[in-house]
Design a protein around this motif. Structure first.
Motif, PDB file in Angstrom:
ATOM      1  N   GLU A 266       0.948  -0.916   0.057  1.00  0.00           N
ATOM      2  CA  GLU A 266       0.175  -0.114   0.120  1.00  0.00           C
ATOM      3  C   GLU A 266       0.950   1.117  -0.112  1.00  0.00           C
ATOM      4  N   VAL A 267       2.175   1.168   0.842  1.00  0.00           N
ATOM      5  CA  VAL A 267       3.033   2.330   0.492  1.00  0.00           C
ATOM      6  C   VAL A 267       2.976   2.286  -0.449  1.00  0.00           C
ATOM      7  N   ARG A 612      -0.878  37.851 -17.902  1.00  0.00           N
ATOM      8  CA  ARG A 612       0.458  38.089 -16.476  1.00  0.00           C
ATOM      9  C   ARG A 612      -0.459  37.636 -15.292  1.00  0.00           C
ATOM     10  N   GLU A 613      -1.918  37.782 -15.332  1.00  0.00           N
ATOM     11  CA  GLU A 613      -2.414  37.979 -13.945  1.00  0.00           C
ATOM     12  C   GLU A 613      -3.049  36.163 -14.745  1.00  0.00           C
ATOM     13  N   LYS A 614      -2.727  35.851 -15.412  1.00  0.00           N
ATOM     14  CA  LYS A 614      -3.014  34.196 -15.674  1.00  0.00           C
ATOM     15  C   LYS A 614      -2.035  33.925 -15.321  1.00  0.00           C
ATOM     16  N   ILE A 615      -0.578  33.531 -15.269  1.00  0.00           N
ATOM     17  CA  ILE A 615       0.568  33.346 -14.853  1.00  0.00           C
ATOM     18  C   ILE A 615       0.205  33.874 -13.716  1.00  0.00           C
ATOM     19  N   ALA A 616       0.020  34.579 -12.597  1.00  0.00           N
ATOM     20  CA  ALA A 616       0.830  34.650 -11.196  1.00  0.00           C
ATOM     21  C   ALA A 616      -1.132  33.638 -10.648  1.00  0.00           C
ATOM     22  N   SER A 617      -1.642  33.649 -11.268  1.00  0.00           N
ATOM     23  CA  SER A 617      -2.898  32.625 -10.459  1.00  0.00           C
ATOM     24  C   SER A 617      -2.768  30.987 -10.862  1.00  0.00           C
ATOM     25  N   LEU A 618      -1.442  30.632 -11.869  1.00  0.00           N
ATOM     26  CA  LEU A 618      -1.634  29.805 -11.782  1.00  0.00           C
ATOM     27  C   LEU A 618       0.082  29.123 -11.299  1.00  0.00           C
ATOM     28  N   GLU A 619       0.853  29.954 -10.812  1.00  0.00           N
ATOM     29  CA  GLU A 619       2.168  29.911 -10.119  1.00  0.00           C
ATOM     30  C   GLU A 619       1.094  29.775  -8.300  1.00  0.00           C
ATOM     31  N   ARG A 620       0.332  30.732  -8.322  1.00  0.00           N
ATOM     32  CA  ARG A 620      -0.602  30.684  -6.729  1.00  0.00           C
ATOM     33  C   ARG A 620      -1.240  29.433  -6.193  1.00  0.00           C
ATOM     34  N   GLN A 621      -2.285  28.631  -7.662  1.00  0.00           N
ATOM     35  CA  GLN A 621      -2.727  27.707  -7.936  1.00  0.00           C
ATOM     36  C   GLN A 621      -1.132  26.186  -7.351  1.00  0.00           C
ATOM     37  N   LEU A 622      -0.570  26.719  -8.140  1.00  0.00           N
ATOM     38  CA  LEU A 622       1.294  25.535  -7.701  1.00  0.00           C
ATOM     39  C   LEU A 622       1.905  25.105  -7.177  1.00  0.00           C
ATOM     40  N   LYS A 623       1.606  26.604  -5.921  1.00  0.00           N
ATOM     41  CA  LYS A 623       1.827  26.720  -4.725  1.00  0.00           C
ATOM     42  C   LYS A 623       0.681  26.100  -3.728  1.00  0.00           C
ATOM     43  N   ALA A 624      -0.646  26.805  -4.248  1.00  0.00           N
ATOM     44  CA  ALA A 624      -1.038  25.718  -3.343  1.00  0.00           C
ATOM     45  C   ALA A 624      -1.340  24.233  -3.506  1.00  0.00           C
ATOM     46  N   ILE A 625      -0.851  23.834  -4.289  1.00  0.00           N
ATOM     47  CA  ILE A 625      -1.285  22.290  -4.765  1.00  0.00           C
ATOM     48  C   ILE A 625       0.025  21.399  -4.580  1.00  0.00           C
ATOM     49  N   SER A 626       1.792  22.439  -4.264  1.00  0.00           N
ATOM     50  CA  SER A 626       2.375  21.668  -3.962  1.00  0.00           C
ATOM     51  C   SER A 626       2.750  21.307  -2.199  1.00  0.00           C
ATOM     52  N   SER A 627       1.633  23.018  -1.631  1.00  0.00           N
ATOM     53  CA  SER A 627       1.188  22.830   0.011  1.00  0.00           C
ATOM     54  C   SER A 627       0.888  21.462   0.203  1.00  0.00           C
ATOM     55  N   ASN A 628      -0.279  21.354  -1.011  1.00  0.00           N
ATOM     56  CA  ASN A 628      -1.100  20.368  -0.132  1.00  0.00           C
ATOM     57  C   ASN A 628      -0.385  18.652  -0.483  1.00  0.00           C
ATOM     58  N   HIS A 629       0.221  18.819  -1.410  1.00  0.00           N
ATOM     59  CA  HIS A 629       0.989  17.484  -2.097  1.00  0.00           C
ATOM     60  C   HIS A 629       2.267  17.467  -0.466  1.00  0.00           C
ATOM     61  N   ARG A 630       2.782  18.435   0.212  1.00  0.00           N
ATOM     62  CA  ARG A 630       3.363  18.447   1.103  1.00  0.00           C
ATOM     63  C   ARG A 630       2.876  17.887   1.938  1.00  0.00           C
ATOM     64  N   GLU A 631       1.708  18.527   2.272  1.00  0.00           N
ATOM     65  CA  GLU A 631       0.674  18.184   3.802  1.00  0.00           C
ATOM     66  C   GLU A 631       0.316  16.563   3.306  1.00  0.00           C
ATOM     67  N   ALA A 632      -0.293  16.558   2.386  1.00  0.00           N
ATOM     68  CA  ALA A 632      -0.026  15.071   1.945  1.00  0.00           C
ATOM     69  C   ALA A 632       0.892  14.128   2.838  1.00  0.00           C
ATOM     70  N   LEU A 633       1.832  13.887   1.824  1.00  0.00           N
ATOM     71  CA  LEU A 633       2.976  13.581   2.256  1.00  0.00           C
ATOM     72  C   LEU A 633       3.550  13.558   3.937  1.00  0.00           C
ATOM     73  N   LEU A 634       3.135  14.230   4.456  1.00  0.00           N
ATOM     74  CA  LEU A 634       3.862  15.062   5.368  1.00  0.00           C
ATOM     75  C   LEU A 634       2.574  13.715   6.532  1.00  0.00           C
ATOM     76  N   ASP A 635       1.225  13.696   5.807  1.00  0.00           N
ATOM     77  CA  ASP A 635       0.522  12.931   6.591  1.00  0.00           C
ATOM     78  C   ASP A 635       0.059  11.579   6.241  1.00  0.00           C
ATOM     79  N   LYS A 636       0.365  11.412   5.371  1.00  0.00           N
ATOM     80  CA  LYS A 636       0.863   8.998   4.635  1.00  0.00           C
ATOM     81  C   LYS A 636       2.500   9.181   5.539  1.00  0.00           C
ATOM     82  N   GLU A 637       3.550  10.213   5.430  1.00  0.00           N
ATOM     83  CA  GLU A 637       4.541   9.869   6.892  1.00  0.00           C
ATOM     84  C   GLU A 637       3.979   9.493   8.485  1.00  0.00           C
ATOM     85  N   GLY A 638       3.045  10.161   9.064  1.00  0.00           N
ATOM     86  CA  GLY A 638       2.523  10.023   9.966  1.00  0.00           C
ATOM     87  C   GLY A 638       1.616   8.423  10.030  1.00  0.00           C
TER      88      GLY A 638
END
Length: 688
Positions: A266-267, A612-638
């Motif tokens: 599973e892991v 430019r606004e779309k690029i900024a929004s996409l960068e924000r989305q990427l940051k949010a997705i990366s943070s969610n991914h890190r949180e999920a990885l931390l949860d799985k490690e826990g």
């Protein structure tokens, strides 16, 4: 001792019988006096490879046969079970056999029951257990191994060093408490034995205690039989408890291993999913970056294009200004020319009036002549149309005839398919008809060629009378005719080649030849008629067009010459007005183009800002997705750490249970010792 002779390597597709036949032949070569019973068993052996059983039980094997088998066993012998019970083997024979089995990798079960093994046999068994890595079951019943202390101790040392054996049968081997102690020491070191049968020996109380003590360290033994050994019932019960505990432990270990395997799966699956998601995100990010780079390039290219257009407009404006200056200078010159031309106009008007009267009279005469010519041309056109209608009717009739002939041919085909037997009889007649048709076809081709020569003579006479412009068209028509003749020659050659190959298929080739001849005749007739009608119509049309064009050209020349003088004055005045209007329109156009370019630039700026606004929004989305991914990885490690902690807790509980069981066993041992010392039997034995 002679070195072992390995047998030949056996093919993967050969049977066990063939392999054992080779073994029999090798046995005969190695043994001077081979035993017939052994040869018979070797030849009768069969079954799938990996399960074959060589049964030599109750056979008195000689020392020579033992040596031969010992030299054959180290090779790739396809035997899984080897039964040598009640064979009365000597010490040397056992040593030779077991020495050959030390390097064997196919035998899984070895039966040496009732062979009265002694010191040398026990030592050979110990060596076998230390070196062999394939035997899983060993039967040593009725051998009295316990009588020989040194040999049995060597056997126990080999058992302790073995990591493959799972079943060991030592029934009726006169093992005493000292031999049981040796076995206990071996069981402490062994980690593979699961079943041990020690029934009907002389182990006694001390041997039972030693075996019970060794079970604290041995956790792999599942079954231990001690019946008929004068072992007290409480020790037997303690041994049974230890066996149950080992079985429970192994079940728990198997469950934990299975769970850990499932958790690791599973892991790993979660890690794979996360890596896939991360790779997908990176791919989307790369794609978005590429799209942004492309849009930036496109915008930069557009900006550069717009700048180039602005530069061009500036150059156009400068050129227009220069043109304006030039036109102003030309206007001054044109005013002077207008004054001079006015004087000339007054003189030319009088001349034009006289010339116009003369031209008017000439035009009337030419109109009358043109009307007469048009009437003649119309009559010629009507006659040509009638000829064309006649030709079309003839073409339709020919096409109808062709259709009728095609229907007749279809009926003939059906008749031919229905009457295949009659065709065999009429083959000779068909060949004669084919020859006649060939002659007719040649005659028709000669007639066509003669007609074509006559038509060419007629056409050449008519073309020489016509103008030079028609010569090119006639040459084209001749080229087309030559191509058609080449096609006809090719078709004829194909027909001749097909006729040469028509010995086996006369019916099909005859039908094809007829169809080709009819098609060729039809094409030649059509070509001849169409060429004649086209040439006549083209000649008539060209003549009429030339007459009309000449009349129109003369009329147009006169009218143009009369109107040209009138238009000169109007053109001069219009030039002045048009130049002023062109100045105004060009200036307005330049202004409009500049405004449009400015609007386009503003639109592109807005589009770039949106990007430019779309690029900024996409960068924000990427940051949010990366943070969610890190949180999920931390949860799985826990979660993984929690599972590891649970595993550690389970292991701690298992160790605690082990300690408790060890304490209980020690308490039981102390109680038994106290009971034995306090009982009258214990005091009696102590007095003795």
């Amino acid at each position: 001792m002679s070195p072992p002779v390995p047998p030949r390597k056996l093919g993967s597709g050969r049977s066990v019988g063939a392999a054992m036949a080779e073994l029999g032949r090798a046995y005969v070569r190695l043994c001077a006096a081979p035993q017939e019973l052994v040869l018979r068993r070797l030849r009768e052996l069969g079954g799938p490879p990996g399960r074959a059983r060589l049964d030599l039980a109750a056979q008195s094997l000689s020392l020579e046969t033992c040596g031969a088998l010992g030299r054959l066993l180290p090779g790739a012998v396809p035997v899984a079970e080897l039964a040598l019970g009640d064979c009365g083997l000597s010490e040397e024979g056992v040593k030779l056999l077991l020495h050959g089995l030390c390097s064997n990798t196919t035998v899984k079960c070895l039966d040496l029951k009732g062979n009265n093994l002694r010191t040398m046999g026990a030592e050979a068994l110990g060596k076998l257990l230390r070196q062999n890595k394939s035997i899983r079951s060993l039967i040593l019943e009725w051998n009295s191994l316990g009588m020989w202390e040194e040999g049995f101790s060597f056997f126990c040392q080999g058992l302790g060093a073995n990591n493959v054996l799972q079943q060991l049968d030592l029934r009726n081997n006169q093992i005493n408490h000292q031999g049981a102690g040796e076995l206990a020491m071996a069981l402490k070191q062994n980690i593979s034995l699961q079943e041990l049968d020690l029934r009907w020996n002389n182990i006694g109380l001390l041997g039972g205690r030693a075996l019970l003590n060794c079970l604290h360290s041995n956790k792999t033994l599942k079954r231990l039989e001690l019946a008929g050994n004068n072992v007290p019932s409480d020790i037997l019960k303690a041994v049974e408890r230890a066996m149950d505990h080992n079985q429970d432990r192994q079940t728990v270990l198997s469950e934990t291993q299975h769970r850990t395997y499932i958790l690791s799966k599973e892991v790993s699956s979660l890690k794979d999913e996360k890596t896939k998601q991360f790779l997908d995100l990176m791919d989307t990010i790369d794609k978005q970056r590429e799209e942004i780079a492309r849009s930036g390039r496109m915008s930069a290219a557009r900006v550069s294009q717009l700048q180039e257009a602005l530069d061009e407009q500036h150059s156009i404006m400068s050129s227009l200004r220069a043109k304006l200056q030039m036109t102003e200078a030309a206007l001054t010159l044109s005013e002077q020319k207008v004054h001079d031309l006015g004087e000339l106009l007054n003189a030319t008007k009088q001349e034009q009036i006289s010339i116009a009267e003369r031209h008017f009279m000439e035009l009337q005469q030419q109109k009358q002549e043109g009307a007469d010519r048009e009437g003649k041309l119309l009559c010629d056109l009507s006659a040509a149309n009638e000829k064309n209608l006649l030709l079309r009717n003839q073409v339709d009739e020919l096409e109808k005839k062709c259709k009728v002939q095609q229907g007749q041919l279809f009926q003939v085909k059906q008749d031919l398919t229905n009457t295949t037997a009659e065709l065999k009889l009429r083959a000779v007649q068909a060949e004669e008809r084919l020859e006649m048709e060939k002659k007719r076809f040649k005659q028709s081709l000669e007639d066509v060629e003669s007609l074509r020569v006559k038509e060419l003579d007629h056409m050449t006479q008519h073309i020489e009378a016509s103008e030079r412009s028609m010569q090119d068209r006639i040459q084209r028509l001749e080229a087309i005719r030559i191509a058609l003749e080449e096609e006809l020659s090719k078709v004829k050659a194909a027909a001749v080649a097909e006729r040469s190959q028509a010995d086996e298929e006369l019916i099909k080739i005859r039908n094809q030849a007829r169809l080709e001849e009819q098609r060729l005749e039809h094409l030649e007739d059509k070509l001849r008629l169409m060429t004649e009608s086209r040439d006549e119509a083209q000649n008539c049309c060209l003549k009429q067009k030339q007459m009309v064009a000449e009349a129109k050209a003369k009329a147009n020349q006169l009218s143009l010459h009369a109107d040209g003088l009138r238009r000169r004055l109007e053109e001069l005045q219009q030039d002045l007005n048009s130049k002023e209007e062109e100045k105004v329109t060009e200036v307005n156009k330049v202004k409009l183009e500049l405004q449009e370019q400015i609007g386009h630039l503003q639109a592109e700026r807005t589009a770039q800002e949106g990007l430019r606004e779309k690029i900024a929004s996409l960068e924000r989305q990427l940051k949010a997705i990366s943070s969610n991914h890190r949180e999920a990885l931390l949860d799985k490690e826990g979660e993984i750490s929690m599972l590891l902690e649970k595993l550690r807790m389970k292991e701690a509980e298992i160790s605690r249970v082990r300690e408790e069981e060890a304490q209980r066993a020690s308490f039981l041992q102390n109680a038994i010792m106290a009971y034995v010392q306090g009982s009258p039997l214990g005091t009696h034995s102590y007095r003795k």
